[in-house]
Design a protein around this motif. Sequence first.
Motif, short mmCIF file in Angstrom:
data_model
loop_
_atom_site.label_atom_id
_atom_site.label_comp_id
_atom_site.label_asym_id
_atom_site.label_seq_id
_atom_site.Cartn_x
_atom_site.Cartn_y
_atom_site.Cartn_z
N GLY A 24 -3.72 8.62 -4.04
CA GLY A 24 -4.13 8.05 -2.67
C GLY A 24 -4.77 7.00 -2.40
N PRO A 25 -6.26 6.97 -2.14
CA PRO A 25 -6.75 5.51 -2.11
C PRO A 25 -6.72 4.62 -3.11
CG PRO A 25 -8.07 7.45 -0.98
CD PRO A 25 -6.95 7.87 -1.84
N PHE A 26 -6.92 5.38 -4.38
CA PHE A 26 -6.79 4.59 -5.76
C PHE A 26 -5.27 3.83 -5.96
CE2 PHE A 26 -6.41 3.66 -10.39
CZ PHE A 26 -7.63 3.00 -10.28
N ASP A 27 -4.59 4.49 -5.78
CA ASP A 27 -3.00 3.79 -5.91
C ASP A 27 -2.90 3.00 -4.86
OD1 ASP A 27 -2.64 5.94 -7.89
OD2 ASP A 27 -1.70 7.41 -6.70
N ARG A 28 -3.30 2.99 -3.42
CA ARG A 28 -3.08 1.99 -2.41
C ARG A 28 -3.76 0.81 -2.71
NH1 ARG A 28 -3.15 6.83 0.64
NH2 ARG A 28 -5.26 6.59 1.22
N ALA A 29 -4.79 0.99 -3.52
CA ALA A 29 -5.70 -0.23 -3.71
C ALA A 29 -4.99 -1.65 -4.36
CB ALA A 29 -6.96 0.22 -4.46
N ARG A 30 -4.28 -1.51 -5.31
CA ARG A 30 -3.74 -2.48 -5.97
C ARG A 30 -2.60 -3.23 -5.10
NH1 ARG A 30 -1.02 -0.85 -11.35
NH2 ARG A 30 -1.09 -3.18 -11.85
N PRO A 31 -1.74 -2.56 -4.34
CA PRO A 31 -1.05 -3.34 -3.41
C PRO A 31 -1.59 -4.11 -2.03
CG PRO A 31 -0.06 -1.15 -3.73
CD PRO A 31 -1.37 -1.23 -4.42
N ALA A 32 -2.74 -3.36 -1.69
CA ALA A 32 -3.62 -3.89 -0.70
C ALA A 32 -4.29 -5.24 -1.03
CB ALA A 32 -4.64 -3.04 -0.16
N LEU A 33 -4.68 -5.36 -2.29
CA LEU A 33 -5.33 -6.53 -3.21
C LEU A 33 -4.28 -7.44 -3.34
CD1 LEU A 33 -7.66 -4.78 -5.85
CD2 LEU A 33 -8.44 -5.95 -3.74
N ILE A 34 -3.20 -7.30 -3.71
CA ILE A 34 -2.15 -8.16 -3.88
C ILE A 34 -1.70 -8.79 -2.62
CG2 ILE A 34 0.32 -8.83 -4.56
CD1 ILE A 34 -0.27 -6.53 -6.80
N ALA A 35 -1.60 -7.99 -1.54
CA ALA A 35 -1.15 -8.51 -0.24
C ALA A 35 -2.15 -9.37 0.37
CB ALA A 35 -1.18 -7.31 0.82
N ALA A 36 -3.51 -9.29 -0.22
CA ALA A 36 -4.78 -10.15 0.30
C ALA A 36 -4.69 -11.08 -0.50
CB ALA A 36 -6.05 -9.41 0.40
N ASP A 37 -3.68 -11.72 -1.49
CA ASP A 37 -3.60 -12.83 -2.29
C ASP A 37 -4.72 -12.67 -3.28
OD1 ASP A 37 -1.63 -13.99 -0.78
OD2 ASP A 37 -2.80 -14.94 0.41
N PHE A 38 -4.96 -11.67 -3.75
CA PHE A 38 -6.13 -11.50 -4.97
C PHE A 38 -5.50 -11.53 -6.01
CE2 PHE A 38 -9.00 -10.17 -1.74
CZ PHE A 38 -10.27 -10.84 -1.83
N PRO A 39 -5.81 -11.61 -7.38
CA PRO A 39 -5.02 -11.62 -8.58
C PRO A 39 -4.47 -10.07 -8.87
CG PRO A 39 -7.46 -12.02 -9.19
CD PRO A 39 -7.20 -11.97 -7.58
N ALA A 40 -3.71 -9.89 -9.80
CA ALA A 40 -3.34 -8.60 -10.03
C ALA A 40 -4.60 -7.87 -10.93
CB ALA A 40 -2.04 -8.63 -10.87
N PHE A 41 -4.67 -6.60 -10.62
CA PHE A 41 -5.88 -5.98 -11.14
C PHE A 41 -5.04 -4.67 -12.29
CE2 PHE A 41 -8.35 -7.86 -8.19
CZ PHE A 41 -9.63 -7.75 -8.65
N ARG A 42 -5.66 -4.73 -13.31
CA ARG A 42 -5.19 -3.45 -14.39
C ARG A 42 -6.07 -2.47 -13.98
NH1 ARG A 42 -6.94 -8.00 -17.15
NH2 ARG A 42 -8.78 -6.84 -17.94
#
Length: 422
Positions: free
Chosen positions: A351-369
Amino acid sequence: MTTPRGARGAVPRHDDRRRSFPQVAPREAPDGRFAATWWGNAWVEALEDTALDPARLARGKAYAGRGHVDAITVTPGRVVAYVHGSRPRPYRTEIRMRTLGDDGWERFLDEATARPDHIAALLDKDVPHALEAVTGLLPAPGDLVPDCSCPDDGYPCKHAAALCYQAARLLDEDPFVLFLMRGRGEQELLAELTRRNAALSAAETTAAAPPMPTVPARAVFAAAERSGLPLPPPLPAPDRPGRPAVFPPDPHAPDPLALDLLASEAAVRAHAFLTTGHDPVAALTPWQDAVRLAAAHPGSGLTASTRALYRDLSYALDRTPTDLARAVAAWRQGGAAGLAVLEDPWDPPAGPFDRARPALIAADFPAFRPWRNRLSTDSLQLRLGRDGLWYGYESDAGREDWWPRGAPDHDPVGALTDLLGR
């Protein structure tokens, strides 16, 4: 037999009016200023404003930046260090300044204890402008007198200028160094501030709350039982917790500042229990309560009283002061929930955890592991708490030394934006 002073096995006596500081590591100053605080810059300006040769100042600043200044010793009215120049043997260099007289210190202490926020600022290693305005703690142009064993007769020579710039860095880290330069040691000042604050609190309490007439409780219950009348209603609860008792300094007693902290905490808990019937910290573990106590203390481990508190609390719970400092940062970030985020990794549901990485990438933040409830880069990290909030963390690149930073947020982009100060 009396042991001679200085004999082997004698316990050395602490000298509160003499402090030595190890050599400050060289560092760059991109903005060209050595000091980060207003009082540190005022110290430098006092020498620069009376310097006769700007070129010597520039060379002194370069010397300081390259680490030419050895360990610095500070005593009342004097700052001394050996400074390396062009010759193999370093030069003995010092900066002299006048100390404050008793009248000046009386004005400082009166002003400091007149307002609680002044005492809190001093404990947090900050110097309120009001204290400087009253006492003239900082040197004015011409107050600093340089001297050096080198053959240069410049005023100042580059070695004295280098010492002055390095001394500004000491003042940045601990303004009590400035107080020592002016004639009073840290422990001496803290003891006097504590004594005056306690006396002021006692006077306020006496003036605000004259003693009430008392009746033995046994007599009240006996009279009610004989007459069959109900007992009178209890007195209304006070609007706020009471002030702690007066704890005068005593060499054989615990630290007055620690006693004041514990007494204040007990008063707050008693008031909450009296007014709500609930103890707000009863469910905490000893470790959580220790972190809460340390987090409520002003400052961040830089004052003598704070260092002692961290040391004693961590030792009692078999932790290190660093463990406690990190936990305090987490508690200040999010209370008990923030401490749980620091110490308890967990596996969040989809849910929220899985949606966090795409949201960060869409905001031009670097890829998170991802790992369990954490998303990480080399120096940034977001942790999802069980309360649904994202908590920011930082570490030096390439090190697993994560420290809580920023405010938690339901949105991972918002938490990271706050962490980066955007």
